[in-house]
Design a protein around this motif. Sequence first.
Motif, PDB file in Angstrom:
ATOM      1  N   VAL A   1      45.789  41.054  46.717  1.00 16.45           N
ATOM      2  CA  VAL A   1      45.520  42.312  47.428  1.00 16.45           C
ATOM      3  C   VAL A   1      45.611  42.034  48.925  1.00 16.45           C
ATOM      4  O   VAL A   1      44.767  41.337  49.492  1.00 16.45           O
ATOM      5  CB  VAL A   1      44.142  42.892  47.052  1.00 16.45           C
ATOM      6  CG1 VAL A   1      43.895  44.199  47.798  1.00 16.45           C
ATOM      7  CG2 VAL A   1      44.053  43.112  45.536  1.00 16.45           C
ATOM      8  N   ILE A   2      46.652  42.584  49.547  1.00 15.15           N
ATOM      9  CA  ILE A   2      46.953  42.314  50.952  1.00 15.15           C
ATOM     10  C   ILE A   2      46.561  43.522  51.802  1.00 15.15           C
ATOM     11  O   ILE A   2      46.731  44.670  51.398  1.00 15.15           O
ATOM     12  CB  ILE A   2      48.457  42.009  51.137  1.00 15.15           C
ATOM     13  CG1 ILE A   2      48.838  40.750  50.345  1.00 15.15           C
ATOM     14  CG2 ILE A   2      48.817  41.858  52.605  1.00 15.15           C
ATOM     15  CD1 ILE A   2      48.186  39.477  50.819  1.00 15.15           C
TER      16      ILE A   2
ATOM     17  N   ALA B   1      41.710  48.056  50.536  1.00 12.12           N
ATOM     18  CA  ALA B   1      41.967  46.871  49.714  1.00 12.12           C
ATOM     19  C   ALA B   1      40.793  46.589  48.789  1.00 12.12           C
ATOM     20  O   ALA B   1      40.976  46.212  47.618  1.00 12.12           O
ATOM     21  CB  ALA B   1      42.248  45.671  50.614  1.00 12.12           C
ATOM     22  N   GLN B   2      39.575  46.785  49.299  1.00 14.59           N
ATOM     23  CA  GLN B   2      38.396  46.568  48.467  1.00 14.59           C
ATOM     24  C   GLN B   2      38.312  47.603  47.339  1.00 14.59           C
ATOM     25  O   GLN B   2      37.857  47.286  46.232  1.00 14.59           O
ATOM     26  CB  GLN B   2      37.128  46.603  49.326  1.00 14.59           C
ATOM     27  CG  GLN B   2      36.934  45.375  50.202  1.00 14.59           C
ATOM     28  CD  GLN B   2      36.498  44.149  49.418  1.00 14.59           C
ATOM     29  OE1 GLN B   2      36.465  44.151  48.195  1.00 14.59           O
ATOM     30  NE2 GLN B   2      36.169  43.074  50.133  1.00 14.59           N
ATOM     31  N   LYS B   3      38.768  48.797  47.604  1.00 18.39           N
ATOM     32  CA  LYS B   3      38.814  49.807  46.531  1.00 18.39           C
ATOM     33  C   LYS B   3      39.814  49.391  45.454  1.00 18.39           C
ATOM     34  O   LYS B   3      39.581  49.605  44.255  1.00 18.39           O
ATOM     35  CB  LYS B   3      39.190  51.176  47.110  1.00 18.39           C
ATOM     36  CG  LYS B   3      38.105  51.796  47.976  1.00 18.39           C
ATOM     37  CD  LYS B   3      38.571  53.129  48.557  1.00 18.39           C
ATOM     38  CE  LYS B   3      37.479  53.769  49.433  1.00 18.39           C
ATOM     39  NZ  LYS B   3      37.955  55.041  50.079  1.00 18.39           N
TER      40      LYS B   3
ATOM     41  N   ALA C   1      43.363  39.439  51.054  1.00 20.94           N
ATOM     42  CA  ALA C   1      43.812  38.609  52.163  1.00 20.94           C
ATOM     43  C   ALA C   1      44.656  39.368  53.165  1.00 20.94           C
ATOM     44  O   ALA C   1      45.313  40.362  52.843  1.00 20.94           O
ATOM     45  CB  ALA C   1      44.622  37.425  51.625  1.00 20.94           C
ATOM     46  N   THR C   2      44.627  38.837  54.386  1.00 20.64           N
ATOM     47  CA  THR C   2      45.638  39.198  55.376  1.00 20.64           C
ATOM     48  C   THR C   2      46.832  38.266  55.192  1.00 20.64           C
ATOM     49  O   THR C   2      46.738  37.215  54.542  1.00 20.64           O
ATOM     50  CB  THR C   2      45.082  39.021  56.799  1.00 20.64           C
ATOM     51  OG1 THR C   2      44.575  37.689  56.931  1.00 20.64           O
ATOM     52  CG2 THR C   2      43.976  40.019  57.082  1.00 20.64           C
ATOM     53  N   LEU C   3      47.941  38.627  55.792  1.00 22.69           N
ATOM     54  CA  LEU C   3      49.129  37.774  55.740  1.00 22.69           C
ATOM     55  C   LEU C   3      48.999  36.706  56.814  1.00 22.69           C
ATOM     56  O   LEU C   3      49.651  36.736  57.854  1.00 22.69           O
ATOM     57  CB  LEU C   3      50.390  38.617  55.926  1.00 22.69           C
ATOM     58  CG  LEU C   3      50.731  39.516  54.729  1.00 22.69           C
ATOM     59  CD1 LEU C   3      51.925  40.401  55.044  1.00 22.69           C
ATOM     60  CD2 LEU C   3      50.990  38.682  53.471  1.00 22.69           C
TER      61      LEU C   3
ATOM     62  N   GLU D   1      37.731  35.875  49.415  1.00 22.73           N
ATOM     63  CA  GLU D   1      37.870  36.551  50.708  1.00 22.73           C
ATOM     64  C   GLU D   1      38.621  35.636  51.687  1.00 22.73           C
ATOM     65  O   GLU D   1      38.112  34.611  52.119  1.00 22.73           O
ATOM     66  CB  GLU D   1      36.493  36.886  51.279  1.00 22.73           C
ATOM     67  CG  GLU D   1      35.690  37.875  50.456  1.00 22.73           C
ATOM     68  CD  GLU D   1      35.990  39.324  50.842  1.00 22.73           C
ATOM     69  OE1 GLU D   1      36.753  39.547  51.797  1.00 22.73           O
ATOM     70  OE2 GLU D   1      35.446  40.227  50.161  1.00 22.73           O
ATOM     71  N   GLN D   2      39.838  36.043  52.050  1.00 19.48           N
ATOM     72  CA  GLN D   2      40.667  35.296  53.000  1.00 19.48           C
ATOM     73  C   GLN D   2      41.121  36.293  54.067  1.00 19.48           C
ATOM     74  O   GLN D   2      42.267  36.704  54.115  1.00 19.48           O
ATOM     75  CB  GLN D   2      41.860  34.659  52.277  1.00 19.48           C
ATOM     76  CG  GLN D   2      41.476  33.844  51.056  1.00 19.48           C
ATOM     77  CD  GLN D   2      40.594  32.648  51.388  1.00 19.48           C
ATOM     78  OE1 GLN D   2      40.674  32.087  52.478  1.00 19.48           O
ATOM     79  NE2 GLN D   2      39.744  32.243  50.447  1.00 19.48           N
TER      80      GLN D   2
END
Length: 802
Positions: free
Chosen positions: A673-674, A748-750, A654-656, A628-629
Motif C-alpha cells: 500500500v503506497i 492508505a490506512q483505509k 509505505a512511501t516510495l 509502517e515504512q
Amino acid sequence: MTKEQFKEDFRRRLQEKFTNEVEEASNGELFDSLGAVIQAYYSDAWKQTRTTIRDNRAKQSYYFSIEFLPGKMLKSNLLNMGLLDIVRDSLEEMNVDLEDLCKVEKDMALGNGGLGRLASCFMDSIASCGLPGNGNGIRYDYGLFKQKFVDGNQVELPDEWLREGNVWEVRKASKAVNVNYGGKVYLKEDEEGRLKPVYENQQVLRAVPYDTGMVGYQNDMVNTLRLWSAEIPEFEESKYLSIEERRDFRDLTSVLYPDDSNYEGRLMRLVQEYFFVSAGIQSIIRSHKRAGIAMKDLAEYTAIHINDTHPALCVAEMMRILIDEEELSWEKAWAITVKTMSYTNHTIMAEALEKWPVFMLREVVPRIYMIIEEIDRRFVKEMSSVVDQEIIERTRIIKGDQVHMAHLAIIGSHSTNGVAKLHSDLLKSIVLHDFYLLYPERFNNKTNGIAQRRWLQLANEPLANVLDETISTSWRSNPNDLHLLMNYKDDEAVLQKLAETKRKNKVRLANYILNATGIEVSPDAIFDVQIKRLHAYKRQLLNLLHILKLYFELKDNPDADIYPRVFIFGAKAAPSYTYAKHVIKCINEAANLINNDEEIQGKLKIVFLENYNVSLAEMIIPAADVSEQISLASKEASGTSNMKLMLDGAVTIATLDGANIEIRDIVGDENIVIFGLTEDEVYSYYETQDYLAIKIYENDLELQRILNAFIDGTIPNIQIEGQEIFDSLIRYNDEYFTLRDYHSYIEAQKTIERLYRDKKRWQQISLINTAEAGHFSSDYTVQRYAEEIWQIEPVKGLKKKG
C-alpha cells in the motif's frame, strides 16, 4: 554430535566451572556452561578457518563499523552449527528449557539501529557464504543506553550488558596494539633527507582486542568480529594514579555515540573513531607482514570497508603507516590505499554527513590532520586541470574550518556505494553529484539485505516449520527458494496454516505486552507496527496523527465501524535529540489517554515498548500485521525493518522511499500500500519553495482538531512538548511534509483496513510478501560486495554451504 555426547560435555563443563550438577544449578550457571561448550565445539573450525585462509593466501575483507548489533548469539550459533534441535531436546530431557537459558543472555549493546544490525547481518552472511571477512569495531562497556519511560519521558540508563561477562568473546592480549593521539608533531629530515614526524607529549592507549567467532551456516566457516577495548599501557600506569583519571581513561570505550551536544562529548567521539580505526589498521598491517607478503601487494590480499563516515580516518591512518612506518613514497602509499579502501554511504541528508572542526583534528590527531591536508592539497592540484574551480571547492576535504569525512572516504577509496537503488541514484544525481562527475566509475548500488536465518528461522519458528512442511527445506540455505511458496497462494489450507502461525505469534506478543506494560491487547486486532530509530524524517508523528483521527471518530461515535487496532512502537531517541524525545512523550501521553478511555470500547490501543533492541524485534516482527515504512520520500537510504517485516508476512504501508520501491517492484502494486509524495515531488517543492503548511492547516478542519489536541489540553501533560510539535508543523513549516502527506496516508490506512477485512485476500498478500522476501537476503548482498567491490572468493578447503 549425539545427545549423549552433548549431555556428557555439558555436565562435565558445569562440574568443572561451578562444581555443580544440572539439577542444582541456576539458569545463569547453566547458560554460562552451555555457552562455553558451544564455543569449544566451534573453536577447531575457527582455528581451521584462519589456517586455511593463511595457507591459501586468500584475500580477506575487513568491515570497519562503529556499530554492530548482533543480538543474542546462543540460538544463532546453535542453528548455524546444526545443533539447535539436538541441544534443545537434550536439555529438555534434563528438565532444562533452552528458552529460559536464552533469557539469561544479554543483547550485545554495540549498536543503535539499522547501521549496526546491517553490519551484524553481513557478518552472519559473510561467514555463511564461506567468504573470508572480518568485523572491526569497539567493545563498548555500556553501548548506547537502556531506555526507560518515566512519566512518558525517555530516560537513559547505563546498559550493563557486560556485568556477567560475555561468554562468546576471547580476550587476545597478545594482539594488543598502542594507539597514540594528542600532543604535538612536526616534521624533521632524517639522515637520508626524508621528512619524518617527531612527536611530543602524546597520549597512549592500549587497544586490546576481544574476538568473537562469526559462525557460518552449517559450513565449518568461523570468521572473526574483533572489538577493541581501551586500557592503560603498563608503561603509562604512573600517569594515571587517581580513580578519576583512570575512570576518564576507561570512559573512552564506555558508550556508543557520546553526547555530542558539548565539546567533551565530541572530543571523546573523535578519539573513539581514531582509536578503533588505528587499532584495526595496525592489526591488519601486522598480519600482512607476518605472512611475508610485500607491502606493495597489500591491496591484493586485503579489502578494507568503511561503513558510513565514522571509520573514514582509515584512509589517513593507512597513509600514515605506509609513509611514516613502512617508508613508502606518497605516490605508492596512495595507490595502495585507494585500491584497498571502499566506502558505503548510509544517508541522503547532507547535514548528516560527518564533519569535524579543523582545530579538533589538530588537537586529537595532529599527524593525521597533516596527512589529510596533503591529500586535500594534491586533490585540488590534480583536479585543477580537469574540472572548474567551483566543483573543486565543493568536493575538497577541507573547506573553511571543517573537515568533511565523506569527502575523505570517497577520494581515498576505489568504490562508493549506496544501499538502495533510489538512494544510489540520489547520491549520483544530487547529494554527491559533483563526486559522481569526478569518479563515475566508483559509484555503485548494493541494496541492503537481512539474515533470514535470524529473522525467520530463529525469530519465527512456527512460520519456518510451516514453510518446511509446504516447500521443503531448501529455502533455509537458498533464500530465493522461498519463492516456491507462490505455488500455494490459492491453497486455502496453506493460507490457513500461515494465518494460524501469525495469530500464535500475536498471542505471544500480547502476553509479553501485558506482562511488560500492564496493557491488555487483543490478538484479533490489527497489529500495526513502527519500529525504528526515532527521527523526524521517519515520521512517527504522521502515525500518531492517524491514531488521533481514529480516536476522535470514536469519540464522536463510539459505535463507528473501525476495525480494532493495536499500534506498536519501538524506538530510541538520541539523548541530545530533544525534538525526538518530545515525540516519544506525546505518543506515550496519547497512549495513556486512549488506552484508558472506556468510551471507545478498546478498539484502539497504543503500546510503546521500552528499550527496543534485537530481542524485542524478534518478538514484535513475527506478530506484525502492518509494517509502517512512512519516511518522507528521498530521506530513508534503504531501511531493513521493511525487509524483516515483509519476510514474516506483514503487509507494508509505505512511501516510495529507500528499498520500499524495490519491495513494490517485487511484490507488485496490489500487494503493498503506497501513499505520499514521490522523490521528484519532494525536490520540486524544494525548488519552488511554495509549500505552506499553515495554509493546509487553515483550510482543513480535521487537521485543525488533531493538531490543536497537542496544545489545547486534549492530550494531557504535554504543554511544552505539544507546543514544540505544533510549532514544528505550523510555525516552522513542516520540514518533512507531514501535513502534505496526511490525507494520502489516511486513504492508505483505509485500504489497509479494507484489505484486512477480506481475510483470504490479506492472507494471500501476506504469503506473497514472505515468498518474495528471499530477494533481500544479506547472503546475496554480501556476494555482490565480494564480487564487485572487495574481490574476495569463498575459501577453498572448507565444507560448502547447502
